[in-house]
Design a protein around this motif. Structure first.
Motif, PDB file in Angstrom:
ATOM      1  N   THR A  97       0.091   3.220  -0.367  1.00 53.39           N
ATOM      2  CA  THR A  97       0.877   4.386  -0.767  1.00 53.39           C
ATOM      3  C   THR A  97      -0.022   5.487  -1.329  1.00 53.39           C
ATOM      4  O   THR A  97       0.133   6.662  -0.986  1.00 53.39           O
ATOM      5  CB  THR A  97       1.924   3.985  -1.832  1.00 53.39           C
TER       6      THR A  97
ATOM      7  N   LYS B 217      -0.066  -2.964  -1.018  1.00 56.75           N
ATOM      8  CA  LYS B 217       0.817  -1.873  -0.592  1.00 56.75           C
ATOM      9  C   LYS B 217       0.736  -0.697  -1.558  1.00 56.75           C
ATOM     10  O   LYS B 217       0.941   0.449  -1.165  1.00 56.75           O
ATOM     11  CB  LYS B 217       2.264  -2.358  -0.463  1.00 56.75           C
ATOM     12  N   LYS B 218       0.444  -0.970  -2.823  1.00 56.20           N
ATOM     13  CA  LYS B 218       0.282   0.093  -3.815  1.00 56.20           C
ATOM     14  C   LYS B 218      -0.822   1.053  -3.374  1.00 56.20           C
ATOM     15  O   LYS B 218      -0.662   2.272  -3.414  1.00 56.20           O
ATOM     16  CB  LYS B 218      -0.056  -0.508  -5.178  1.00 56.20           C
TER      17      LYS B 218
ATOM     18  N   LYS C 202      -2.045   7.115   1.530  1.00 54.17           N
ATOM     19  CA  LYS C 202      -1.227   7.945   2.419  1.00 54.17           C
ATOM     20  C   LYS C 202      -1.123   9.374   1.915  1.00 54.17           C
ATOM     21  O   LYS C 202      -1.123  10.315   2.695  1.00 54.17           O
ATOM     22  CB  LYS C 202       0.173   7.352   2.581  1.00 54.17           C
ATOM     23  N   ARG C 203      -1.042   9.551   0.616  1.00 55.74           N
ATOM     24  CA  ARG C 203      -0.917  10.913   0.093  1.00 55.74           C
ATOM     25  C   ARG C 203      -2.263  11.628  -0.021  1.00 55.74           C
ATOM     26  O   ARG C 203      -2.309  12.826  -0.244  1.00 55.74           O
ATOM     27  CB  ARG C 203      -0.172  10.916  -1.238  1.00 55.74           C
TER      28      ARG C 203
END
Length: 107
Positions: free
Chosen positions: A60, A56-57, A63-64
């Motif tokens: 994230t 999940k890191k 996503k950016r």
């Protein structure tokens, strides 16, 4: 807590029509590599993580980084599933590849 090593597959389609698109592609790809992703095929990269929450890191982070016109898909697969991947090639581009924890590629 039980840890099960996984692979995060990152598959992406990014436009390459303008100079700005090409720049965004290069930046995205360099960020993938700097975050430990390895190219499996063109536009398909993977990274080994100890478990899904650790993956999940990177979700994230990615996503950016996605360019506005880009499309990125992430897929979590277990190490066992990744090792069972089959490589199918025609006779013209014959390659032999070992998938999994052994990092041997014969071209």
């Amino acid at each position: 807590m039980r840890y099960q090593q996984m692979r995060v597959l990152c598959m992406f389609d990014l436009p390459m029509e303008t100079k700005a698109d090409q720049r965004d592609y290069r930046i995205f790809r360099k960020e993938l590599l700097s975050n430990g992703f390895v190219m499996l095929q063109y536009s398909i990269y993977y990274r080994t993580v100890p478990n899904r929450p650790a993956g999940k890191k990177y979700e994230t982070i990615l996503k950016r980084l996605i360019p506005k016109a880009g499309e990125v898909r992430l897929l979590y697969v277990s190490e066992k599933q990744f090792e069972e991947m089959q490589l199918l090639v025609g006779t013209k581009g014959y390659q032999e590849e070992v998938i999994g924890s052994q990092k041997l590629v014969v071209i």
